[in-house]
Design a protein around this motif. Sequence first.
Motif, PDB file in Angstrom:
ATOM      1  N   ALA A 576       0.841  -1.198   0.000  1.00 43.09           N
ATOM      2  CA  ALA A 576       0.000   0.000   0.000  1.00 43.09           C
ATOM      3  C   ALA A 576       0.876   1.247   0.000  1.00 43.09           C
ATOM      4  N   ASP A 577       0.362   2.312  -0.621  1.00 38.88           N
ATOM      5  CA  ASP A 577       1.087   3.580  -0.596  1.00 38.88           C
ATOM      6  C   ASP A 577       1.033   4.221   0.784  1.00 38.88           C
ATOM      7  N   VAL A 578      -0.090   4.048   1.465  1.00 41.08           N
ATOM      8  CA  VAL A 578      -0.256   4.633   2.781  1.00 41.08           C
ATOM      9  C   VAL A 578      -1.216   3.745   3.581  1.00 41.08           C
ATOM     10  N   SER A 579      -0.978   3.631   4.870  1.00 43.38           N
ATOM     11  CA  SER A 579      -1.824   2.815   5.734  1.00 43.38           C
ATOM     12  C   SER A 579      -2.281   3.638   6.926  1.00 43.38           C
ATOM     13  N   LEU A 580      -3.559   3.486   7.284  1.00 44.31           N
ATOM     14  CA  LEU A 580      -4.135   4.222   8.404  1.00 44.31           C
ATOM     15  C   LEU A 580      -4.775   3.253   9.383  1.00 44.31           C
ATOM     16  N   VAL A 581      -4.523   3.479  10.660  1.00 45.29           N
ATOM     17  CA  VAL A 581      -5.301   2.862  11.726  1.00 45.29           C
ATOM     18  C   VAL A 581      -6.129   3.997  12.321  1.00 45.29           C
ATOM     19  N   ILE A 582      -7.446   3.860  12.246  1.00 40.37           N
ATOM     20  CA  ILE A 582      -8.327   4.996  12.509  1.00 40.37           C
ATOM     21  C   ILE A 582      -9.693   4.465  12.934  1.00 40.37           C
ATOM     22  N   LEU A 595     -12.515  17.192   9.100  1.00 40.27           N
ATOM     23  CA  LEU A 595     -11.221  17.469   9.716  1.00 40.27           C
ATOM     24  C   LEU A 595     -10.138  16.932   8.789  1.00 40.27           C
ATOM     25  N   SER A 596      -8.929  17.430   8.973  1.00 32.91           N
ATOM     26  CA  SER A 596      -7.829  17.046   8.090  1.00 32.91           C
ATOM     27  C   SER A 596      -7.047  15.875   8.683  1.00 32.91           C
ATOM     28  N   VAL A 603      -4.341  14.936  17.304  1.00 35.44           N
ATOM     29  CA  VAL A 603      -5.138  14.601  18.486  1.00 35.44           C
ATOM     30  C   VAL A 603      -5.115  13.105  18.775  1.00 35.44           C
ATOM     31  N   GLY A 604      -4.259  12.376  18.080  1.00 33.16           N
ATOM     32  CA  GLY A 604      -4.084  10.958  18.358  1.00 33.16           C
ATOM     33  C   GLY A 604      -5.194  10.062  17.846  1.00 33.16           C
TER      34      GLY A 604
END
Length: 634
Positions: A576-582, A595-596, A603-604
């Motif tokens: 993957a180009d980018v991975s997010l845990v969200i 929000l950005s 804000v973690g």
Amino acid sequence: MTNKVLTQSKSATSITKDANLAVYNTLNFDDRQDFIDANRGFIAPLDTKIIKNDSGEVVWDIEQLDYLNGTAPETVNPSLWRNAQLQAISGLFEVVEGVYQVRGQSMVTNFFIEGKNGVIVVDALGSNESAEAAMELYYKHRPQKPVTAIIISQSHADHFGGIQAVLKYAESPNIPIVVPQYFTNEALSENVLLGTIMTRRAEYQFGKNLSDGAQGSVSVGIGPTMTSGKTSFVLPNVEIENEIQLMEIDGVTFKFLLTPNTEAPAEMHFYIRDYKVLFVSENANKLMHQIYTVRGAKTRDALLWANALDKTIDLFETEDIDALLMIHAWPVWEKNNVIEHLKLQRDLYKYMHDQTVRLANLGYTMDEIAETIKLPKELDTYWGNRGYYGTLKHNSKGVYNYYLGFYSAHPSDLDPLPQVEAGRKYVEYMGGAANVLGQAKVDFENGEYRWVAQVLKHVVMAEPENSEAKNLLADTFEQLGYQAESANWRNIYLVGAFELRNGIYKDNSPLDVSEVIKNMPVNEFLKLVAVKLNGPKAEGKKITINITLSNTNKEYTICLENSVLFFKENKLAVKADVSLVIDQMTFYGIVLGLLSIEQGVAVGKINISGNHTKMNEFLSLLDEFDRYMNIVIP
């Protein structure tokens, strides 16, 4: 509900006055049975005629309908005026002992069925504010027993939008919330992909910013006036899965009948032997409903609709029935009247279906069918079948389109010019705008409003700054609105007239869809993301994003390639180009521009790895939809 506006409205012309007077000769206005029924069982008037939200804004105001007393003015079709008067009859009503209805707190009604330990609420109105007002009215005049169950009869938001307010009157949030099969998916996916344009078109259909009055909106057909407020949603915990299913709820036995893909994709009827009442949700009304919804929606299956009513008759006509409950109307009493009403409604939809298909097979086009089809007298003159919401013309077009699509089969209709380009050529061929306007004024004076509207559209599309053309087109729409029997048609014409004269009335207050969005399944949300992708801007881009939702541990891969977005559930890309845990809500907020990425990280709320810029690049390719796009001008 915004401040309603109506300026520069004009009087009815002599042509319109004569057309409206002629209506009295076609229908039996001496028949007052509906008024008797609409007032039957009256217990108390509304305590809250004006409802405000937490910010003090008015979201419902039925007090403004006091002008409906008396005979129809020259600017309103008398049949529609009659509908408006009936829909304005409001308060708490006893249907039979133990079954109660509140009308006039929303454009929809709701029912209270008293059980062994408390009250079962059937449908929750369209907003929390309206639902709370209805609950308070019921409790003021009935025992103070808790809500023991909620039945939501179908998947449209006006039936469940106030559910959080209703739940406040339960002793536990875990009471049964009973819905038809596939309700959740249909309720949360309805209007998502096309929500922006549907909302804009709905402003026309419901006359959102029109003042209520003799020269404005007098009804929305299936209810008294336009409503707003906070829409809520709660996940149901009981789903009716069998076509016919018995269930005891708080000591009351319900016999459910599923009626999917009728007025709503998920819908159901029920019968209660204890009270001898039959409930048919929105599949039977005191009017002709819409097969094709002019605000925009998937065309409904008229044959399934008719068959659902036929099944209802077959299933319950051997039972004792004291009253028929309909969610957008007053009840019908006595079994013979109930069965007769259901048969007339059934035959209405069956006739529209069968005769449209017959005419199509004879070679008539969609427009020709709409001009040709007529209801037989026994269906047409029955007050409960009149076209206050749907109309025979646009419903027949809906049936045609359901089977054959938009194309007439004439080769010249295969690839016509779009409306702006066509408008320019029409005006050029007709000798210029001044020549068209000269002829249109003559036709306007002769009452040829349909043609004047059709031809002046071309002038406005060709010359959107031509104020003379816009004003004459507005005058034309206004007269068509004054003559319309359908509340939808009246509102659409009058909103069109207003916007031609004044421009779009913009309500800058944000749409609050938080309660619906937060319950939306991720798959449905990602479908919305895919249609927000700007294909031309995305050309040549290739981006792969891994998403892990921290609140559920569910994993998704989002792949952008060839200007198309696909997503995979329960899968992460190796490269993957980018991975997010969200968490899910933060992810929704990021994608919707609330929000950005940088704010989320600060804000973690987001743990991000890989090429951070790729996520912002992806977000930059998503369109923001303008809720105030033009309709009557280019």
